[in-house]
Design an enzyme around this catalytic site. Structure first.
Site, PDB file in Angstrom:
ATOM      1  N   GLY A  76       0.676  -1.700  -0.031  1.00  0.00           N
ATOM      2  CA  GLY A  76       0.112  -0.179   0.174  1.00  0.00           C
ATOM      3  C   GLY A  76       0.916   1.701   0.007  1.00  0.00           C
ATOM      4  O   GLY A  76       0.247   2.082  -1.058  1.00  0.00           O
ATOM      5  N   THR A  77       1.981   1.324   0.442  1.00  0.00           N
ATOM      6  CA  THR A  77       2.728   2.646   0.966  1.00  0.00           C
ATOM      7  C   THR A  77       3.558   3.012  -0.477  1.00  0.00           C
ATOM      8  O   THR A  77       3.258   3.899  -0.306  1.00  0.00           O
ATOM      9  CB  THR A  77       3.882   2.419   2.101  1.00  0.00           C
ATOM     10  OG1 THR A  77       3.311   2.317   3.152  1.00  0.00           O
ATOM     11  CG2 THR A  77       4.843   3.628   1.908  1.00  0.00           C
ATOM     12  N   ASN A  81      -7.848   3.579   8.992  1.00  0.00           N
ATOM     13  CA  ASN A  81      -7.468   2.755   9.888  1.00  0.00           C
ATOM     14  C   ASN A  81      -7.783   1.944  10.993  1.00  0.00           C
ATOM     15  O   ASN A  81      -8.018   1.200  11.284  1.00  0.00           O
ATOM     16  CB  ASN A  81      -6.077   2.396   9.311  1.00  0.00           C
ATOM     17  CG  ASN A  81      -5.044   3.905   9.169  1.00  0.00           C
ATOM     18  OD1 ASN A  81      -6.016   4.846   8.727  1.00  0.00           O
ATOM     19  ND2 ASN A  81      -4.112   3.974  10.278  1.00  0.00           N
ATOM     20  N   GLN A 127      -7.742  -0.748   3.596  1.00  0.00           N
ATOM     21  CA  GLN A 127      -8.424  -0.506   4.443  1.00  0.00           C
ATOM     22  C   GLN A 127      -9.648  -0.993   3.856  1.00  0.00           C
ATOM     23  O   GLN A 127     -10.726  -2.157   4.449  1.00  0.00           O
ATOM     24  CB  GLN A 127      -8.602   0.464   5.531  1.00  0.00           C
ATOM     25  CG  GLN A 127      -7.384   0.387   6.189  1.00  0.00           C
ATOM     26  CD  GLN A 127      -6.503  -1.231   7.251  1.00  0.00           C
ATOM     27  OE1 GLN A 127      -7.679  -1.781   7.531  1.00  0.00           O
ATOM     28  NE2 GLN A 127      -6.303  -0.845   7.786  1.00  0.00           N
ATOM     29  N   HIS A 135      -1.801  -7.493   2.047  1.00  0.00           N
ATOM     30  CA  HIS A 135      -2.149  -8.512   3.659  1.00  0.00           C
ATOM     31  C   HIS A 135      -3.357  -7.921   4.291  1.00  0.00           C
ATOM     32  O   HIS A 135      -3.371  -8.144   5.285  1.00  0.00           O
ATOM     33  CB  HIS A 135      -0.555  -8.428   4.073  1.00  0.00           C
ATOM     34  CG  HIS A 135      -0.322  -6.803   4.781  1.00  0.00           C
ATOM     35  ND1 HIS A 135      -1.059  -6.276   5.515  1.00  0.00           N
ATOM     36  CD2 HIS A 135      -0.450  -6.362   3.848  1.00  0.00           C
ATOM     37  CE1 HIS A 135      -0.002  -5.343   6.130  1.00  0.00           C
ATOM     38  NE2 HIS A 135       0.171  -4.460   4.705  1.00  0.00           N
ATOM     39  N   THR A 173      11.531  -6.368 -11.713  1.00  0.00           N
ATOM     40  CA  THR A 173      10.940  -8.077 -12.523  1.00  0.00           C
ATOM     41  C   THR A 173      10.085  -7.721 -11.533  1.00  0.00           C
ATOM     42  O   THR A 173      10.193  -7.579 -10.121  1.00  0.00           O
ATOM     43  CB  THR A 173      12.093  -9.336 -11.791  1.00  0.00           C
ATOM     44  OG1 THR A 173      13.370  -8.485 -13.034  1.00  0.00           O
ATOM     45  CG2 THR A 173      11.304 -10.213 -12.356  1.00  0.00           C
ATOM     46  N   CYS A 218       2.914   5.066  20.140  1.00  0.00           N
ATOM     47  CA  CYS A 218       4.144   5.502  21.452  1.00  0.00           C
ATOM     48  C   CYS A 218       5.689   5.742  21.203  1.00  0.00           C
ATOM     49  O   CYS A 218       5.622   4.736  20.304  1.00  0.00           O
ATOM     50  CB  CYS A 218       4.078   3.967  22.806  1.00  0.00           C
ATOM     51  SG  CYS A 218       4.892   4.515  23.918  1.00  0.00           S
TER      52      CYS A 218
HETATM   53  N1  PLP Z   1      -2.814   3.227   3.628  1.00  0.00           N
HETATM   54  C1  PLP Z   1      -3.931   2.459   5.167  1.00  0.00           C
HETATM   55  C2  PLP Z   1      -4.917   3.009   5.319  1.00  0.00           C
HETATM   56  C3  PLP Z   1      -3.289   1.759   5.783  1.00  0.00           C
HETATM   57  O1  PLP Z   1      -3.944   1.036   6.997  1.00  0.00           O
HETATM   58  C4  PLP Z   1      -2.159   0.947   5.372  1.00  0.00           C
HETATM   59  C5  PLP Z   1      -1.432   0.055   6.453  1.00  0.00           C
HETATM   60  O2  PLP Z   1      -1.699  -0.176   7.220  1.00  0.00           O
HETATM   61  C6  PLP Z   1      -1.137   1.197   4.275  1.00  0.00           C
HETATM   62  C7  PLP Z   1      -1.422   2.763   3.431  1.00  0.00           C
HETATM   63  C8  PLP Z   1       0.318   1.008   4.218  1.00  0.00           C
HETATM   64  O3  PLP Z   1      -0.056  -0.528   3.485  1.00  0.00           O
HETATM   65  P1  PLP Z   1       0.938  -1.714   3.548  1.00  0.00           P
HETATM   66  O4  PLP Z   1       1.290  -1.844   4.379  1.00  0.00           O
HETATM   67  O5  PLP Z   1       1.042  -2.288   2.842  1.00  0.00           O
HETATM   68  O6  PLP Z   1       2.223  -0.456   2.942  1.00  0.00           O
END
Ligand code: PLP
Length: 378
Positions: A68-69, A151, A179, A201, A237, A322
């Site tokens: 996701g990132t 999230n 999410q 995941h 790749t 934290c």
């Molecule tokens: N965006 C949201 C709303 C998320 O909850 C998360 C992960 O918790 C991410 C992006 C990032 O995803 P990833 O862990 O696959 O990089």
């Protein structure tokens, strides 16, 4: 161990594990012209079809990412840079409750001279459409980024309404659906967005793989160059075994969506816990994901409750993070106007594909005892 932290990461579905292992054993580079390479290409294409089905994007471009990132970075930075190149737009508009992946991508753009702008959320945890800019005010905007589901609270955002305004202004919308994917039905075309990020995941696929889904002709600049894979937009790749696992998980998650399984369990859990003395819910009256519950218990710190529940065999998440020994109010809860001490008491319970009624009942027992024990010790 009871696991009610699917929003952090969901356990992998056995079928997804089989697909990862199978593709790993078979090998092959999708760019190779020989049979083994072309078989890997077909596995990758099948996984992308499953992703398209999961998010209702039959004709979309699907770019494989490391999660996701990366999908968020590719979208936010790639779309904004292309928009500045093509039409000189330089404002990046985000909602107040975006994930750090989106916020950090926007921070990179700010360092490049883009102008950041945020739009606030109301006390209900949803982007306030009353203060959302009009189409005329969006003229200099390069990109609008808004998440589909938060999230921490699971609250769903009015993405289709926002996309309609942006479309009128000719501005692309990126939606972080990390999410939401696999937890609610998504129709990319009906939402009217231009790009959507997801991560395997969160719905029972492997960690370390995700996708950026875009309309096929969306102008996008690559973050880096190299071998020119993924239409030149994401060189490297492709991780075919992880993609195969994501595809298998996407197909199962789509089938599960029809069962309503998660909502029944979440509602049972939440109703029982809200009956405890001093219990309060966050965003429980807003439209939200069916698997997520953000709750607090007055006088019980979230970090302490997570630790106590863990000792008693239950994994859950905390809204408060934290950092270096200092407990800070989550930016999401702060954006909703929830300050200390309540915000520091919010925990997140999230059920998923393998959660059972027995798990939920056991979790209710553990949390009831943990809350009493912590209050008695205070
Ligand atoms: N965006 C949201 C709303 C998320 O909850 C998360 C992960 O918790 C991410 C992006 C990032 O995803 P990833 O862990 O696959 O990089």
């Amino acid at each position: 161990m009871l696991y009610l932290d699917h929003n952090a990461t969901a356990p992998m579905r056995p079928h997804a594990i089989d697909h990862v292992l199978g593709a790993a054993e078979r090998g092959g580079n999708p760019s190779s012209l020989h049979g083994r390479g072309q078989a890997a290409r077909r596995e990758l294409d099948l996984a992308k079809d499953a992703v398209r089905d999961l998010v209702g994007a039959a004709n979309a471009r699907v770019l494989l990412t490391s999660g996701g990132t990366e999908a968020d970075h590719l979208a936010v930075r790639g779309i904004a840079r292309a928009a500045r190149r093509d039409r000189g737009a330089d404002v990046v508009l985000l909602s107040d409750l975006e994930h750090p992946a989106v916020r950090e991508a926007a921070a990179v753009l700010t360092a490049e001279g883009f102008r950041p702008r945020t739009v606030r959320v109301g006390a209900d945890g949803r982007v306030d459409l009353e203060v959302f800019p009009s189409a005329a005010e969006l003229r200099k905007t390069a990109l609008v980024a808004v998440m589909l589901a938060n999230n921490e609270t699971g609250i769903l955002q009015p993405v289709a309404e926002i996309a309609a305004v942006a479309r009128e202004a000719g501005v692309a919308v990126h939606v972080d659906a990390v999410q939401a994917a696999g937890k609610v039905a998504i129709d990319f075309d009906a939402l009217g967005v231009d790009a959507l990020a997801l991560s395997a995941h969160k719905f029972g696929g492997p960690r370390g793989v995700g996708a950026l889904v875009t309309r096929p002709d969306l102008p996008l600049e690559a973050l880096w160059g190299g071998g020119g894979q993924e239409e030149g937009l994401r060189s490297g790749t492709p991780a075919v075994p992880l993609a195969a696992g994501m595809g298998a998980a996407a197909r199962e998650a789509l089938a599960d969506l029809r069962s309503g399984h998660g909502q029944t369990l979440r509602d049972r859990l939440e109703a029982a816990l809200l009956r405890l003395e001093g219990a309060f819910g966050v965003g429980t009256t807003s439209p939200r994901l069916p698997n997520t519950s953000a709750l607090g218990f007055e006088g019980v710190g979230a970090i302490d409750l997570v630790a106590e529940a863990d000792r008693r065999g239950l994994c859950l998440g905390a809204g408060a993070a934290c950092h270096a020994g200092e407990t800070r109010v989550s930016t999401v809860l702060a954006a909703m106007g929830l300050g200390a001490p309540r915000a520091l008491e919010v925990v997140r319970l999230s059920v998923g594909w393998n959660t059972t009624e027995a798990d939920v009942d056991a979790a209710i027992g553990i949390l009831t005892d943990a809350v009493s024990a912590l209050r008695a010790a205070a």
